[in-house]
Write an enzyme that holds these catalytic residues in place. Structure first.
Site, PDB file in Angstrom:
ATOM      1  N   ASP A  67       0.829  -1.201   0.000  1.00 52.19           N
ATOM      2  CA  ASP A  67       0.000   0.000   0.000  1.00 52.19           C
ATOM      3  C   ASP A  67       0.867   1.256   0.000  1.00 52.19           C
ATOM      4  OD1 ASP A  67      -2.159  -1.683   0.096  1.00 52.19           O
ATOM      5  OD2 ASP A  67      -2.531  -1.415   2.243  1.00 52.19           O
ATOM      6  N   TYR A 160       1.047  22.193 -13.228  1.00 53.22           N
ATOM      7  CA  TYR A 160       1.659  20.872 -13.435  1.00 53.22           C
ATOM      8  C   TYR A 160       3.140  21.016 -13.758  1.00 53.22           C
ATOM      9  CZ  TYR A 160       2.910  16.553 -15.861  1.00 53.22           C
ATOM     10  OH  TYR A 160       3.552  15.405 -16.268  1.00 53.22           O
ATOM     11  N   LYS A 164       6.666  19.452 -11.838  1.00 51.88           N
ATOM     12  CA  LYS A 164       7.673  18.618 -12.494  1.00 51.88           C
ATOM     13  C   LYS A 164       9.043  19.297 -12.497  1.00 51.88           C
ATOM     14  CE  LYS A 164       5.503  14.845 -13.549  1.00 51.88           C
ATOM     15  NZ  LYS A 164       5.941  13.544 -12.989  1.00 51.88           N
TER      16      LYS A 164
END
EC number: 1.1.1.333
Length: 254
Positions: A67, A160, A164
């Site tokens: 998990d 976004y 990055k």
């Protein structure tokens, strides 16, 4: 690394265990030799069992599911311990993240923070933990999925892209920090890749398939490279874009 007789890794850990690109990289390694695959993904991810089955079909010696919730950074040390509990990890692939709706992100505080925490904060969290484990091993390869979008952040997807850019800088720095310990880091900067995450987008120039990225990841790692673009032509495209003045850059249809 703990390699077989012809230099193939024995254990590969995929953080983002249902990532299409990450799974393609695992499968590319399995083309060379059977290996133990550890898939770290959300416990309620409906694709996790299919991902495990795909790895078995591709020839994995064994497949383990653990998990992993990127947002729950407090749980990351325990998750990494579980990933390494079955033995040393030769290759760790950091391939989780969100893309989101570019226009919504900069106008929605909650979603902007969420993508920053997943794409950057969580990537730093697992990177530090992987570095600690691999430094203790004295070997290892980390493959971090960055993006050409982070090399020069554009108005079209700047939230976004900024996440990055942060990931990219962290893993390039981590590569330098780990060099003396025998641990290698490869940063991959793809443009658009044909996956579920980008299926709703208009296909851009230089778009590649996930198999292209996978082959690049494995071959570049074997050569000891630290930074590659996918496709390679993006290196030269970005070299030009990085030096265009902002007043001109903002007018470009990109």
């Amino acid at each position: 690394m703990v390699l077989d007789a012809v230099g193939n890794p024995q254990t590969v850990l995929l953080l983002g265990g249902t990532s299409e690109i990450g799974l393609a990289i695992c499968e590319r390694y399995l083309h060379n030799s059977a290996a133990r695959i550890v898939l770290a993904c959300l416990p309620d991810d409906p694709r996790r069992e299919d991902a495990a089955a795909a790895m078995k079909q591709a020839g994995a010696r064994s497949v383990e599911l653990i998990d992993f919730d990127a947002l729950d950074t407090d749980s990351h040390p325990k998750m990494i311990e579980a990933a390494f509990s079955g033995g040393d990890v030769d290759v760790a692939i950091v391939a989780f993240g969100l893309l989101g709706d570019a226009e919504e992100l900069w106008q929605n505080q909650r979603k902007a923070v969420q993508i920053a925490e997943i794409n950057y904060t969580a990537a730093v969290s697992v990177g530090v933990l992987l570095a600690e484990k691999m430094r203790a091993q004295g070997f290892g390869q980390i493959i971090a999925m960055s993006s050409a979008a982070g090399e020069r952040v554009r108005r079209a997807n700047f939230v976004y892209g900024s996440t990055k850019a942060g990931l990219d800088g962290f893993y390039l720095g981590l590569s330098e920090a780990l060099r003396e310990y025998g641990v290698r880091v490869l940063v991959i900067r793809p443009g658009q890749v044909r996956t579920r995450m980008s299926a709703h987008l208009k296909e851009a120039p230089l778009t590649v398939d996930k198999e292209y990225v996978a082959n690049l990841a494995v071959t570049a790692s074997a050569k000891g490279k630290e930074l590659v673009w996918a496709p390679a032509a993006f290196r030269y495209v970005m070299m030009v874009l990085r030096h265009i003045p902002r007043s001109i850059f903002r007018k470009l249809p990109i």
